[in-house]
Design a protein around this motif. Structure first.
Motif, PDB file in Angstrom:
ATOM      1  N   PHE A  59       0.840  -1.184   0.000  1.00 50.73           N
ATOM      2  CA  PHE A  59       0.000   0.000   0.000  1.00 50.73           C
ATOM      3  C   PHE A  59       0.880   1.240   0.000  1.00 50.73           C
ATOM      4  CE2 PHE A  59      -2.685   3.269   1.745  1.00 50.73           C
ATOM      5  CZ  PHE A  59      -3.965   2.943   1.328  1.00 50.73           C
ATOM      6  N   GLY A  98      -6.994   3.863  -4.798  1.00 54.20           N
ATOM      7  CA  GLY A  98      -7.324   2.848  -5.788  1.00 54.20           C
ATOM      8  C   GLY A  98      -6.093   2.207  -6.373  1.00 54.20           C
ATOM      9  N   ALA A  99      -6.332   1.334  -7.358  1.00 54.74           N
ATOM     10  CA  ALA A  99      -5.217   0.719  -8.064  1.00 54.74           C
ATOM     11  C   ALA A  99      -4.557   1.801  -8.910  1.00 54.74           C
ATOM     12  CB  ALA A  99      -5.712  -0.423  -8.932  1.00 54.74           C
ATOM     13  N   THR A 147      -2.139  -0.794  -4.166  1.00 50.46           N
ATOM     14  CA  THR A 147      -3.130   0.256  -3.941  1.00 50.46           C
ATOM     15  C   THR A 147      -2.391   1.534  -3.577  1.00 50.46           C
ATOM     16  OG1 THR A 147      -4.564  -1.434  -3.012  1.00 50.46           O
ATOM     17  CG2 THR A 147      -5.223   0.857  -2.675  1.00 50.46           C
TER      18      THR A 147
END
Ligand SMILES: Nc1ncnc2c1ncn2[C@@H]1O[C@H](COP(=O)(O)OP(=O)(O)O)[C@@H](O)[C@H]1O
Ligand SMILES: [Mg+2]
Lengths: 277, 361
Positions: B34, B218-219, B205
């Motif tokens: 992340f 988001g991606a 992410t």
């Protein structure tokens, strides 16, 4: 001629350094020489005259020969060690508080802690004397100790604070992030890193206490707790015993040994570092 | 949602009157890479420090696998940090640095030695165990910091701009390395960075943070293709943003008027559907044509004059001045077909409406 000026231009800093060193060490060299001299009388203890110089080991073999000299030396060492331990502990704690925590009065404490360093000793001596008389504290070991701790603390705080301020506060956080309790973080990370500063502060405190004369002179009052500097001053009136030169030389050599040992340690460490890289 | 997710719920942190983290809510899935992306001073480090327990939130809750850790002491949390400045213990060898956490947890000697050796191998520092941190290069220190945190096998590894101090080449190398290690160990990595390229290449992410809040999450590809706001459109890569008035909606398209040009954007690519908006197109999605006649049918187009062309090798980067005065950036890949357009040439800039997006201004 041209070559000489160029040589001088390149080396003058070095030359100046040697001159300065000589300036610093000549008095010590004189004391060393005199420690091997048998003066004709006590009034000529400090006369370095090659005509009358009479070599002897007596001052060294019979260091405690003069009445009271070794008692006063032991007293000074005792006061010095006690003041050093107390001032180092208190001063270190104060430094931690000043560097690590924000509290009301932090700024003024920071300033006030310098005050004993800036105050003329004669002023501090008289005010301490007034205080002790006012509080009716009998003069002697206790009053000397209190006074010495007081002026040593400032120097300890300044020395330890410098070391602490250079310490990354993230180190303690990193230790705590790696499961160290606050105490473990202190013992395993902070203390080892601040220790050189604390040791330097302790040495400084000891040497300050050991040779303090002015303040001690006030707070000794009429007691017979004569420290070494007080002894020398006292015997100055009657003539200084030649053993003083031997003791002074010994003290100098001991301090010198400390400095050399410290230097060797750092040098060995950096050599090891260089060898592994 | 698995049970080891890290949840930050409505967390606020103020320093004096200044709000560094503002009502932040974030779920970081277990085992994910992340990235927390944002400009300097937007509250990234503060967020990490609250997760690590080095800072206490003024409000809100932080849970890890359902366990409330908001006020848990840092040394009790199954979370480790790679600090921005590494914060290696200078008086300890590399081995002792790495073993520090295991020893505090009371791991036995043999096991500690084995894990430390294994970890040093993982970060390719097997030979350097007996050195002091000061004897290592920046990149090596960075890997020691990583090993020191990772060896404890935490639930979550926090990395605060871990590559910020490295030069570009080393940074690229370490990005790949970090990604490899994360895949290998499967631990949740929360990677803080201000480098959008780094965030996009590494993370599953990405959360874009601004002024203590999350702008979009988001991606990377998803966010790049359809940013939620003008801020994200500019922060994540480059965007041409054209001021436009929404005029209506028809056939699944939103029509806009941009300085007199009537343009359409698919309704699914519009963050706003009324009022003044910004029409965005990425520079590499723009094409150049000699004139309006050469524009493929179905493409939106505006006229302009080339003001600058800089050849970068893989592509040529054009600046085209539109009639309303602002400049559009166009990347034309060096595919060897077209002749370069010289500055001063009149061109039509065109794009497929499916590549445009509409965000609030
Ligand atoms: N201990 C602190 N005291 C006061 N302000 C702080 C403190 N820590 C951070 N801040 C402020 O909070 C904001 C966010 O800081 P930080 O989380 O470090 O940002 P980032 O890591 O995204 O660059 C900054 O404006 C910073 O000045
Ligand atoms: Mg930061």
């Amino acid at each position: 001629m041209h070559g000489f000026w160029r040589w001088l231009a390149e080396k003058w800093v070095l030359l100046l350094g040697f001159v300065l060193l000589a300036y610093l060490f000549v008095p010590i060299a004189v004391v060393m020489l005199l420690s091997f001299n048998q003066p004709a009388s006590r009034n000529t203890t400090y006369v370095l005259d090659l005509e009358t110089f009479q070599f002897t080991w007596n001052n060294w073999t019979d260091m405690c020969g003069a009445a009271g000299i070794c008692d006063s030396l032991l007293r000074s060492i005792y006061v010095g060690l006690s003041a050093t331990v107390i001032a180092t502990i208190l001063g270190t704690l104060i430094s931690f508080a000043l560097v690590r925590y924000r509290f009301i009065g932090r700024g003024s404490t920071n300033t006030l802690i310098f005050l004993p360093m800036a105050t003329p000793e004669i002023v501090m001596g008289t005010s301490l004397l007034t205080l002790f008389i006012g509080l009716q504290i009998p003069m002697g070991f206790l009053t000397i100790l209190i006074a010495h701790v007081m002026f040593c603390i400032s120097f300890v705080v300044v020395t330890v604070k410098a070391r602490l301020a250079g310490l990354d506060p993230r180190l303690q956080e990193a230790a705590m992030d790696l499961y160290a309790t606050p105490w473990q973080a202190f013992r395993l990370v902070i203390l080892p890193l601040v220790l050189p500063g604390i040791m330097a502060a302790a040495l400084l405190a000891f040497s300050l206490s050991f040779d303090d004369f002015i303040i001690t002179n006030f707070v000794t009052g009429t007691s017979d707790y004569t420290t070494f500097p007080m002894f020398i001053w006292g015997s100055n009136l009657r003539g200084i015993p030649p053993q003083v030169n031997a003791i002074a030389t010994a003290m100098f050599l001991i301090s010198f040994a400390f400095v050399i040992a410290g230097q060797l340690r750092t040098r060995r460490r950096s050599a090891r570092r260089a060898a592994t890289s | 949602m698995t049970d080891q997710d890290l949840c930050i719920e409505n967390v606020t942190k103020t320093f004096g009157g200044f709000t560094a983290v503002d009502d932040l809510t974030l779920t970081i899935p277990d085992g994910s890479f992340f990235a927390l992306l944002g400009a300097s001073g937007c509250g990234k480090t503060t967020t990490l420090r609250m997760v690590a327990g080095l800072e206490e939130p003024n409000a809100g809750r932080i849970t890890l696998g359902g366990l409330d850790i908001t006020r848990m002491r840092p040394y009790k949390r199954p979370v480790n940090t790679v600090f921005q400045s590494y914060a290696l213990f200078p008086h300890m060898s590399v081995e002792d640095n790495v073993a520090f956490g295991l020893r505090r947890k009371g791991e036995n000697r043999a096991e500690t030695r084995r894990k430390v050796a294994e970890m040093l191998d993982l970060v390719q520092l097997g030979q350097y165990g007996s050195r002091r941190p000061a004897q290592l290069s920046g990149g090596q220190q960075q890997r020691v910091a990583l090993a020191r945190a990772l060896v404890n096998n935490p639930e979550v590894l926090l990395l605060d701009e871990p590559l910020g101090a490295l030069d570009l080449k080393l940074r690229r190398q370490m990005q790949i390395e970090l990604k490899r290690i994360q895949t290998e160990v499967g631990i949740t990595f929360v990677h803080v960075t201000h480098d959008q390229e780094e965030a996009m290449t590494m993370a599953d992410t990405v959360a874009v943070m601004q002024a203590g809040r999350i702008e979009q999450l988001g991606a990377p590809a998803e966010m790049y293709e359809f940013p939620a706001s003008a801020f994200v459109a500019n922060f994540l890569g480059q965007s041409n943003l054209i001021k436009a008035e929404v005029t209506g909606q028809a056939d699944g398209h939103v029509t806009v008027d941009a300085h007199g040009n009537r343009l359409a954007v698919p309704a699914g690519r519009c963050r706003v559907t009324s009022g003044t908006a910004l029409l965005g197109v990425r520079p590499e999605k723009l094409h150049l044509a000699d004139g309006p006649d050469a524009v493929p049918s179905g493409h939106a187009a505006v006229q302009g004059v080339v003001t600058d062309a800089s050849f970068t090798g893989v592509s040529t980067q054009y600046l085209v001045r539109a009639p309303w005065g602002s400049e559009l950036t166009v990347f034309v890949p060096n595919s060897g077909i077209a002749n370069p357009a010289l500055p001063g040439t009149e061109v039509a800039v065109h794009w497929s409406p499916a590549h445009s997006f509409l965000v609030g201004s």
